[in-house]
Design an enzyme around this catalytic site. Structure first.
Site, PDB file in Angstrom:
ATOM      1  N   GLY A  50       0.827  -1.211   0.000  1.00 40.89           N
ATOM      2  CA  GLY A  50       0.000   0.000   0.000  1.00 40.89           C
ATOM      3  C   GLY A  50       0.852   1.248   0.000  1.00 40.89           C
ATOM      4  N   GLY A  51       1.848   1.275  -0.893  1.00 34.63           N
ATOM      5  CA  GLY A  51       2.828   2.366  -0.861  1.00 34.63           C
ATOM      6  C   GLY A  51       2.538   3.518  -1.791  1.00 34.63           C
TER       7      GLY A  51
ATOM      8  N   GLY B  16      -0.593   8.101   1.197  1.00 33.65           N
ATOM      9  CA  GLY B  16      -0.587   8.303   2.641  1.00 33.65           C
ATOM     10  C   GLY B  16       0.704   7.879   3.344  1.00 33.65           C
TER      11      GLY B  16
ATOM     12  CE1 TYR C   6      -8.506   0.268  10.121  1.00 30.72           C
ATOM     13  CE2 TYR C   6      -8.867   1.529  12.130  1.00 30.72           C
ATOM     14  CZ  TYR C   6      -8.090   1.228  11.025  1.00 30.72           C
ATOM     15  OH  TYR C   6      -6.887   1.878  10.829  1.00 30.72           O
TER      16      TYR C   6
END
Ligand SMILES: NC(=O)c1ccc[n+]([C@@H]2O[C@H](COP(=O)([O-])OP(=O)(O)OC[C@H]3O[C@@H](n4cnc5c(N)ncnc54)[C@H](OP(=O)(O)O)[C@@H]3O)[C@@H](O)[C@H]2O)c1
Length: 253
Positions: free
Chosen positions: A13-14, A17, A150
């Site tokens: 997930g680079g 953010g 979550y």
């Protein structure tokens, strides 16, 4: 002196953010960086900004075939890795009574199951003395309404990280988690809430931190650099909370 000279780091997930800011910070410290993402265009845009020391590999964290293919590609291109930052994740909020099986599956598949099998597939590529990091959350420690799934997905991740630390210690591999508080990233825009509700949420959360504000992705990236580097050579199996001081006094001020 560069803290990650000649290291190879993989960040899931680079493209956005915290993951993107960490890729920038790792590169500044001398590392070569592999980022993963689930959207080729977003990955290409991120790589264009990160420059020649970064490589993007399309890999949806919730797809086990993708994580197997990811490990094969990393092995072919880099041979091995020194830092693994399991960062990809999504956040969705709903009361328990309105949380469907699909809602639960999506979050557990990305935040926990995907993370688990990404680590499993990449284990053979971790060098002696490598550092594994997990991006968890302070939500796992508190009872914030609407965060049951979550929080549970990240609590599972934290438990996994602790066990992994014990299993990988014979190879000198350190495993730690970073639990951020509220950090200003695109994740809030993906919640599907109207801007007014987001603004009210932001104001309320900011007022609950001792420092009176959201953190930045760069502040989490600095923690990741620390844990990834030899500066943290005696730190393993633990969680570093980076939350501006919410947990120490969660009552309204
Ligand atoms: N921001 C906060 O306040 C905060 C607080 C505590 C913990 N965290 C954690 O920090 C991590 C990073 O979040 P962020 O705030 O930086 O949000 P972000 O900007 O949305 O970044 C999340 C990254 O993960 C990627 N991702 C999501 N699902 C994926 C999948 N199935 N496969 C591959 N990549 C996927 C996203 O890709 P797309 O761009 O395609 O969505 C994006 O690159 C998350 O695990 C989050 O839970 C954030």
């Amino acid at each position: 002196m560069s803290k990650l000279n000649n290291k190879v780091a993989l960040i899931t997930g680079g493209n956005s953010g915290i993951g993107f800011a960490t890729a920038q910070a790792f590169i500044e410290e001398g590392a070569r960086v592999i980022i993963t993402g689930r959207n080729q265009t977003a990955l290409d845009e991120a790589i264009a900004k990160l420059g020649a020391k970064a490589v993007g590999i399309l890999a949806d964290a919730s797809n086990l075939a993708h994580s197997t293919a990811l490990a094969e590609k990393v092995k072919a291109q880099f041979g091995s890795i020194d830092v693994l930052f399991i960062n990809a994740g999504i956040a969705k909020f709903a009361p328990v009574e309105h949380s469907s099986e699909a809602f639960l599956d999506e979050m557990m598949d990305i935040n926990f199951k995907g993370a688990f099998f990404t680590v499993q597939n990449l284990l053979p590529l971790l060098n002696q003395g490598a550092s594994v990091l997990f991006n968890t959350t302070i939500s796992l420690s508190v009872g914030m309404p609407n965060s049951a799934v979550y929080a549970a997905s990240k609590a599972a991740l934290l438990s996994f990280a602790r066990v992994l630390a014990t299993e990988l210690s014979p190879k000198g591999i350190r495993v730690n988690s970073i639990s951020p508080g509220p950090i200003s990233t695109p994740i809030y825009g993906k919640l599907g809430f109207p801007q007014e509700a987001l603004d009210a949420f932001g104001k309320s959360i900011s007022s609950k931190t001792l420092l009176g504000r959201f953190g930045t992705a760069e502040e989490i990236a600095k923690t990741a650099v620390f844990l990834a580097s030899a500066d943290a050579s005696f730190i393993t199996g633990t969680e570093i909370v980076v939350d501006g001081g919410i947990l120490v006094n969660p009552t309204d001020r």
